[in-house]
Design a protein around this motif. Structure first.
Motif, PDB file in Angstrom:
ATOM      1  N   ASN A   1       0.872  -1.169   0.000  1.00 23.91           N
ATOM      2  CA  ASN A   1       0.000   0.000   0.000  1.00 23.91           C
ATOM      3  C   ASN A   1       0.921   1.234   0.000  1.00 23.91           C
ATOM      4  OD1 ASN A   1      -1.390   2.309   1.179  1.00 23.91           O
ATOM      5  ND2 ASN A   1      -3.104   0.915   1.541  1.00 23.91           N
ATOM      6  N   HIS A   2       0.786   2.035  -1.046  1.00 25.27           N
ATOM      7  CA  HIS A   2       1.667   3.192  -1.249  1.00 25.27           C
ATOM      8  C   HIS A   2       1.679   4.138  -0.041  1.00 25.27           C
ATOM      9  CE1 HIS A   2       3.479   6.366  -3.818  1.00 25.27           C
ATOM     10  NE2 HIS A   2       2.723   7.190  -3.124  1.00 25.27           N
ATOM     11  N   ILE A   3       0.521   4.335   0.556  1.00 22.16           N
ATOM     12  CA  ILE A   3       0.417   5.282   1.671  1.00 22.16           C
ATOM     13  C   ILE A   3       1.131   4.719   2.902  1.00 22.16           C
ATOM     14  CG2 ILE A   3      -1.203   6.611   3.095  1.00 22.16           C
ATOM     15  CD1 ILE A   3      -1.165   7.282   0.075  1.00 22.16           C
TER      16      ILE A   3
ATOM     17  N   ALA B   1       3.640   2.827   2.768  1.00 22.13           N
ATOM     18  CA  ALA B   1       5.082   2.954   2.481  1.00 22.13           C
ATOM     19  C   ALA B   1       5.577   4.356   2.860  1.00 22.13           C
ATOM     20  CB  ALA B   1       5.356   2.660   1.005  1.00 22.13           C
ATOM     21  N   HIS B   2       4.791   5.406   2.510  1.00 18.78           N
ATOM     22  CA  HIS B   2       5.164   6.763   2.948  1.00 18.78           C
ATOM     23  C   HIS B   2       5.247   6.796   4.481  1.00 18.78           C
ATOM     24  CE1 HIS B   2       5.251   9.362  -0.552  1.00 18.78           C
ATOM     25  NE2 HIS B   2       4.064   8.982  -0.986  1.00 18.78           N
ATOM     26  N   ALA B   3       4.263   6.144   5.125  1.00 21.86           N
ATOM     27  CA  ALA B   3       4.144   6.205   6.588  1.00 21.86           C
ATOM     28  C   ALA B   3       5.330   5.563   7.305  1.00 21.86           C
ATOM     29  CB  ALA B   3       2.844   5.524   7.028  1.00 21.86           C
TER      30      ALA B   3
ATOM     31  N   MET C   1       1.243  13.788   4.290  1.00 20.11           N
ATOM     32  CA  MET C   1       0.751  14.860   3.423  1.00 20.11           C
ATOM     33  C   MET C   1       1.245  14.639   2.000  1.00 20.11           C
ATOM     34  SD  MET C   1       2.962  17.729   5.355  1.00 20.11           S
ATOM     35  CE  MET C   1       3.449  17.324   7.003  1.00 20.11           C
ATOM     36  N   SER C   2       0.348  14.099   1.166  1.00 20.29           N
ATOM     37  CA  SER C   2       0.781  13.804  -0.198  1.00 20.29           C
ATOM     38  C   SER C   2      -0.207  14.392  -1.195  1.00 20.29           C
ATOM     39  CB  SER C   2       0.896  12.286  -0.368  1.00 20.29           C
ATOM     40  OG  SER C   2      -0.384  11.729  -0.407  1.00 20.29           O
ATOM     41  N   GLY C   3      -0.072  13.985  -2.453  1.00 18.87           N
ATOM     42  CA  GLY C   3      -0.970  14.500  -3.484  1.00 18.87           C
ATOM     43  C   GLY C   3      -2.368  13.902  -3.360  1.00 18.87           C
TER      44      GLY C   3
ATOM     45  N   THR D   1       9.045  12.475  -1.643  1.00 17.97           N
ATOM     46  CA  THR D   1       8.217  12.307  -2.840  1.00 17.97           C
ATOM     47  C   THR D   1       8.314  10.840  -3.290  1.00 17.97           C
ATOM     48  OG1 THR D   1      10.102  13.204  -4.008  1.00 17.97           O
ATOM     49  CG2 THR D   1       8.288  14.693  -3.663  1.00 17.97           C
ATOM     50  N   ASP D   2       7.508  10.482  -4.295  1.00 17.95           N
ATOM     51  CA  ASP D   2       7.389   9.065  -4.653  1.00 17.95           C
ATOM     52  C   ASP D   2       8.710   8.454  -5.102  1.00 17.95           C
ATOM     53  OD1 ASP D   2       4.800   9.269  -3.966  1.00 17.95           O
ATOM     54  OD2 ASP D   2       4.000   9.233  -6.006  1.00 17.95           O
ATOM     55  N   ASN D   3       9.021   7.284  -4.543  1.00 19.52           N
ATOM     56  CA  ASN D   3      10.270   6.588  -4.854  1.00 19.52           C
ATOM     57  C   ASN D   3      10.107   5.121  -4.473  1.00 19.52           C
ATOM     58  OD1 ASN D   3      11.725   5.972  -2.057  1.00 19.52           O
ATOM     59  ND2 ASN D   3      10.560   7.878  -1.869  1.00 19.52           N
TER      60      ASN D   3
ATOM     61  N   ALA E   1      12.459   3.203  -3.031  1.00 23.01           N
ATOM     62  CA  ALA E   1      13.180   2.781  -1.817  1.00 23.01           C
ATOM     63  C   ALA E   1      12.190   2.593  -0.662  1.00 23.01           C
ATOM     64  CB  ALA E   1      14.254   3.795  -1.457  1.00 23.01           C
ATOM     65  N   MET E   2      11.188   3.492  -0.581  1.00 22.43           N
ATOM     66  CA  MET E   2      10.210   3.350   0.516  1.00 22.43           C
ATOM     67  C   MET E   2       9.351   2.092   0.311  1.00 22.43           C
ATOM     68  SD  MET E   2       7.406   6.351  -0.217  1.00 22.43           S
ATOM     69  CE  MET E   2       6.201   6.201  -1.546  1.00 22.43           C
ATOM     70  N   ILE E   3       9.146   1.709  -0.946  1.00 22.85           N
ATOM     71  CA  ILE E   3       8.356   0.500  -1.240  1.00 22.85           C
ATOM     72  C   ILE E   3       9.179  -0.730  -0.832  1.00 22.85           C
ATOM     73  CG2 ILE E   3       7.146  -0.795  -3.068  1.00 22.85           C
ATOM     74  CD1 ILE E   3       6.030   2.088  -2.501  1.00 22.85           C
TER      75      ILE E   3
END
Ligand code: KG4
Ligand code: ZN
Length: 340
Positions: free
Chosen positions: A110-112, A114-116, A134-136, A302-304, A306-308
């Motif tokens: 889940n992309h979100i 991954a940011h978290a 806080m993303s797009g 921003t999207d990358n 490495a976080m995934i």
């Protein structure tokens, strides 16, 4: 252990190799800005085609930069939602193919989430922590209890904050991507010039609303002719967002205390977390509350991929892998309880 991460949910095609020792061996990002800039926003069909065209090149470069071979990969993690369906299909199908080829687990990310979790890749952060995402596509305050238990305590009732930045850029004709442009213009403006509304900043709630702020900014923008006017409006808009964030973080700290949750730190994540004024303001609140403040470096906000890959490492450690039948999900909300 090496995990390959693949990101393709919006307008970046990215592949990365991350180890369980928190080493980012590679993080290749192909940005589609050029493909979308004349449209002042992301065109889903163009995005899907660009992902398809670039994904294998980005993957090969990620292996090359990491100086490893495909056989050395221990798992493949791919963004499988939320996001634009064309890109999600390209990225997750590519990842499943690699998983099948090298007989290694596939992990749907889940992309979100991954940011978290991304800040834990570069810092030693203990659970539970307070996260301002806080993303797009999202704007949420969460308490992260573990990689698979993220409690949402506040969220936007309408637009996300990144969307609001992008729309302000569009109404002032500043180009794409909007957020960084607004920040650039704001540096030359007077943040006190326009008094804009700060929605939901009276009731201690952790929810957000940005549509009224966006409309108020639009009304003022219609009478702006000069560059100085644009600078001032960007500065006033950005300052209003910062003030809203400050209020919401304070409310969230109060909420955690009231619930008896002993948060270890404050973490910010997502594209808007790369905004210097936002970072500085939230850091100040953290210091005032004697809480450590963490933010991923700007290139990991921003999207990358490495976080995934990193969330893949965290999930692999917990034996949370996915079936190759997993269908990408354009909408994939957190499946965790909402307390407020
Ligand atoms: O997390 P992200 O890269 O992609 C999503 O998952 O949505 O966030 C992109 C958002 C966009 O709305 C972009 O305009 C905003 O983050 N953004 C910024 C800045 N850099 C990116 N907003 C404000 N200031 C920035 N410096
Ligand atoms: Zn994102």
């Amino acid at each position: 252990m090496y995990v390959l991460g693949i990101e393709s949910s919006c307008d970046e095609t990215s592949a990365s190799i991350v180890s369980d020792k928190k080493e980012i061996l590679s993080n290749v990002i192909y940005s589609q800005i050029k493909e979308h800039e004349s449209f002042l926003g992301v065109v889903p069909e163009i995005a899907a085609r660009a992902h398809l065209e670039k994904i294998d090149k980005v993957f090969k470069k990620a292996l090359q930069d990491a100086n490893i071979s495909g056989e050395e990969i221990d798992a493949v993690a791919a963004t499988s939602g939320p996001g634009l369906i064309g890109g999600l299909i390209v990225g997750s199908t590519f990842a499943k193919t690699i998983s099948w080829l090298y007989k290694v687990p596939f992990i749907a990310i889940n992309h979100i989430e991954a940011h978290a979790l991304c800040a834990r890749l570069t810092e030693n952060i203990n659970f539970p922590y307070l996260l301002m995402l806080m993303s797009g596509g999202h704007c949420q305050i969460c308490i992260v209890h573990s990689p698979s238990d993220i409690e949402v305590i506040g969220k936007t009732l309408d637009d996300s904050v990144g969307e609001a930045f992008d729309k302000v850029a569009k109404m002032l004709n500043l180009g794409y991507p909007g957020g960084p442009q607004v920040e650039k213009f704001a540096k030359r403006g007077d943040s006190k010039k326009f008094d804009l509304p700060k929605p939901l900043c009276t009731n201690f709630s952790c929810d957000f609303s940005f549509s009224g702020l966006k409309t108020a900014t639009r009304i003022i923008s219609e009478n702006i002719k000069s560059d100085q006017g644009k600078y001032d409006l960007c500065a006033s808009f950005q300052q209003t967002v910062v003030d809203v964030f400050k209020y919401k973080i304070k409310s969230a700290i109060k909420f955690a205390k009231k619930q008896g949750i002993n948060i270890s730190s404050i973490v910010i994540a997502g594209g808007v977390a790369s905004n210097t004024s936002v970072r500085t303001a939230i850091k100040e609140i953290s210091i005032q509350n004697n809480l450590p403040f963490f933010s991923p470096p700007v290139h990991l906000c921003t999207d990358n991929a490495a976080m995934i890959a990193w969330l893949g490492v965290e999930k692999l450690k917990m034996n949370e892998t996915s079936s190759l039948d997993f269908s990408p999900r354009p909408k994939w909300p957190f499946e965790h309880k909402i307390s407020i």
